[in-house]
Motif scaffolding. Structure first.
Motif, PDB file in Angstrom:
ATOM      1  N   MET A   7       0.852  -1.181   0.000  1.00 12.82           N
ATOM      2  CA  MET A   7       0.000   0.000   0.000  1.00 12.82           C
ATOM      3  C   MET A   7       0.893   1.238   0.000  1.00 12.82           C
ATOM      4  SD  MET A   7      -3.168  -1.023   2.509  1.00 12.82           S
ATOM      5  CE  MET A   7      -4.384  -0.094   1.562  1.00 12.82           C
ATOM      6  N   ARG A   8       0.392   2.311  -0.610  1.00  9.51           N
ATOM      7  CA  ARG A   8       1.122   3.582  -0.692  1.00  9.51           C
ATOM      8  C   ARG A   8       0.609   4.514   0.402  1.00  9.51           C
ATOM      9  NH1 ARG A   8       4.128   5.235  -4.518  1.00  9.51           N
ATOM     10  NH2 ARG A   8       3.237   3.811  -6.048  1.00  9.51           N
ATOM     11  N   ILE A   9       1.527   5.150   1.107  1.00 10.79           N
ATOM     12  CA  ILE A   9       1.162   6.069   2.188  1.00 10.79           C
ATOM     13  C   ILE A   9       0.675   7.393   1.602  1.00 10.79           C
ATOM     14  CG2 ILE A   9       2.052   7.423   4.123  1.00 10.79           C
ATOM     15  CD1 ILE A   9       3.882   5.075   4.759  1.00 10.79           C
ATOM     16  N   LEU A  10      -0.514   7.820   2.050  1.00 12.58           N
ATOM     17  CA  LEU A  10      -1.096   9.096   1.631  1.00 12.58           C
ATOM     18  C   LEU A  10      -0.836  10.192   2.654  1.00 12.58           C
ATOM     19  CD1 LEU A  10      -4.565   7.833   0.337  1.00 12.58           C
ATOM     20  CD2 LEU A  10      -2.484   8.266  -0.986  1.00 12.58           C
ATOM     21  N   GLU A  11      -0.869   9.824   3.926  1.00  9.22           N
ATOM     22  CA  GLU A  11      -0.594  10.755   5.031  1.00  9.22           C
ATOM     23  C   GLU A  11      -0.368   9.923   6.278  1.00  9.22           C
ATOM     24  OE1 GLU A  11      -4.926  11.746   6.908  1.00  9.22           O
ATOM     25  OE2 GLU A  11      -4.416  12.864   5.096  1.00  9.22           O
ATOM     26  N   GLY A  12       0.348  10.471   7.247  1.00  9.80           N
ATOM     27  CA  GLY A  12       0.539   9.706   8.460  1.00  9.80           C
ATOM     28  C   GLY A  12       1.561  10.306   9.400  1.00  9.80           C
ATOM     29  N   ASP A  13       1.780   9.569  10.481  1.00  5.31           N
ATOM     30  CA  ASP A  13       2.741   9.961  11.508  1.00  5.31           C
ATOM     31  C   ASP A  13       3.358   8.691  12.096  1.00  5.31           C
ATOM     32  OD1 ASP A  13       0.802   8.910  13.307  1.00  5.31           O
ATOM     33  OD2 ASP A  13      -0.098  10.879  13.584  1.00  5.31           O
ATOM     34  N   ASP A  14       3.968   8.792  13.289  1.00  6.33           N
ATOM     35  CA  ASP A  14       4.599   7.636  13.932  1.00  6.33           C
ATOM     36  C   ASP A  14       3.599   6.563  14.356  1.00  6.33           C
ATOM     37  OD1 ASP A  14       7.117   8.711  13.733  1.00  6.33           O
ATOM     38  OD2 ASP A  14       7.099   9.576  15.737  1.00  6.33           O
ATOM     39  N   CYS A  19      -3.388   4.731   4.044  1.00  2.42           N
ATOM     40  CA  CYS A  19      -2.719   4.080   2.921  1.00  2.42           C
ATOM     41  C   CYS A  19      -3.734   3.694   1.858  1.00  2.42           C
ATOM     42  CB  CYS A  19      -1.983   2.829   3.401  1.00  2.42           C
ATOM     43  SG  CYS A  19      -0.657   3.164   4.557  1.00  2.42           S
ATOM     44  N   GLN A  20      -3.240   3.512   0.634  1.00  2.00           N
ATOM     45  CA  GLN A  20      -4.123   3.190  -0.482  1.00  2.00           C
ATOM     46  C   GLN A  20      -3.501   2.111  -1.360  1.00  2.00           C
ATOM     47  OE1 GLN A  20      -5.172   6.578  -2.847  1.00  2.00           O
ATOM     48  NE2 GLN A  20      -6.507   5.406  -4.181  1.00  2.00           N
ATOM     49  N   ARG A  21      -4.353   1.209  -1.850  1.00  2.00           N
ATOM     50  CA  ARG A  21      -4.026   0.262  -2.914  1.00  2.00           C
ATOM     51  C   ARG A  21      -5.235   0.223  -3.829  1.00  2.00           C
ATOM     52  NH1 ARG A  21      -4.699  -5.218  -4.574  1.00  2.00           N
ATOM     53  NH2 ARG A  21      -2.905  -5.844  -5.841  1.00  2.00           N
ATOM     54  N   GLY A  22      -5.057   0.651  -5.048  1.00  2.00           N
ATOM     55  CA  GLY A  22      -6.186   0.728  -5.971  1.00  2.00           C
ATOM     56  C   GLY A  22      -7.223   1.693  -5.414  1.00  2.00           C
ATOM     57  N   ALA A  23      -8.482   1.256  -5.372  1.00  2.00           N
ATOM     58  CA  ALA A  23      -9.567   2.105  -4.865  1.00  2.00           C
ATOM     59  C   ALA A  23      -9.722   2.011  -3.350  1.00  2.00           C
ATOM     60  CB  ALA A  23     -10.880   1.720  -5.539  1.00  2.00           C
ATOM     61  N   GLU A  24      -9.019   1.072  -2.725  1.00  2.00           N
ATOM     62  CA  GLU A  24      -9.164   0.860  -1.278  1.00  2.00           C
ATOM     63  C   GLU A  24      -8.227   1.764  -0.488  1.00  2.00           C
ATOM     64  OE1 GLU A  24      -8.638  -2.595   2.130  1.00  2.00           O
ATOM     65  OE2 GLU A  24      -7.996  -3.008   0.087  1.00  2.00           O
ATOM     66  N   GLN A  25      -8.783   2.401   0.533  1.00  2.00           N
ATOM     67  CA  GLN A  25      -7.989   3.171   1.488  1.00  2.00           C
ATOM     68  C   GLN A  25      -8.261   2.614   2.874  1.00  2.00           C
ATOM     69  OE1 GLN A  25      -8.659   7.390   1.324  1.00  2.00           O
ATOM     70  NE2 GLN A  25      -7.857   7.575  -0.747  1.00  2.00           N
ATOM     71  N   ARG A  26      -7.220   2.564   3.677  1.00  2.00           N
ATOM     72  CA  ARG A  26      -7.408   2.153   5.072  1.00  2.00           C
ATOM     73  C   ARG A  26      -6.340   2.778   5.946  1.00  2.00           C
ATOM     74  NH1 ARG A  26      -5.959  -4.256   5.190  1.00  2.00           N
ATOM     75  NH2 ARG A  26      -7.420  -4.292   3.485  1.00  2.00           N
ATOM     76  N   ARG A  27      -6.684   2.931   7.212  1.00  2.00           N
ATOM     77  CA  ARG A  27      -5.742   3.450   8.190  1.00  2.00           C
ATOM     78  C   ARG A  27      -5.009   2.258   8.779  1.00  2.00           C
ATOM     79  NH1 ARG A  27      -4.020   8.094   9.650  1.00  2.00           N
ATOM     80  NH2 ARG A  27      -5.692   9.120   8.542  1.00  2.00           N
ATOM     81  N   VAL A  28      -3.677   2.316   8.771  1.00  2.00           N
ATOM     82  CA  VAL A  28      -2.859   1.213   9.268  1.00  2.00           C
ATOM     83  C   VAL A  28      -1.919   1.699  10.367  1.00  2.00           C
ATOM     84  CG1 VAL A  28      -2.969   0.038   7.033  1.00  2.00           C
ATOM     85  CG2 VAL A  28      -1.000   1.461   7.575  1.00  2.00           C
ATOM     86  N   SER A  29      -1.555   0.788  11.233  1.00  2.00           N
ATOM     87  CA  SER A  29      -0.613   1.092  12.309  1.00  2.00           C
ATOM     88  C   SER A  29       0.795   1.235  11.740  1.00  2.00           C
ATOM     89  CB  SER A  29      -0.626  -0.036  13.341  1.00  2.00           C
ATOM     90  OG  SER A  29       0.438   0.139  14.270  1.00  2.00           O
TER      91      SER A  29
END
Length: 96
Positions: A7-14, A19-29
């Motif tokens: 997945m590609r990071i769109l925004e985040g912190d520590d 993150c996004q892959r294709g049309a799916e976005q999700r918040r990951v640790s």
């Protein structure tokens, strides 16, 4: 069976990243990796980024996942595994 997906990071912190892959976005640790730059590719397993990926490695994983989906639909999937055709399987460098 559980799979890690690139997945590609769109925004985040520590702590977490969107993150996004294709049309799916999700918040990951991000607790295992810490903050990563926007646009970085990470391997996500059970909503946790476990490893930073190089672009070529992320592309190979994406192709393999697309090939698996095509096979499950009964479609041709050889093109998704072009890097494996006409060669013997090889162990990863760290297992040789």
């Amino acid at each position: 069976m559980c799979l890690g997906i690139p997945m590609r990071i769109l925004e985040g912190d520590d702590i977490s990243a969107l993150c996004q892959r294709g049309a799916e976005q999700r918040r990951v640790s991000m607790l295992l990796l810490g903050a990563q730059p926007i646009g970085a590719q990470v391997l996500v397993h059970i909503d946790t980024a476990v490893r930073v990926l190089e672009a070529d490695e992320a592309a190979l994983i994406d192709q393999a996942l697309d090939g698996l989906a095509a096979a499950m639909r009964g479609e041709d999937f050889d093109s998704a595994f072009a890097d494996l055709i006409d060669r013997e399987p090889q162990l990863p460098e760290h297992l040789r």
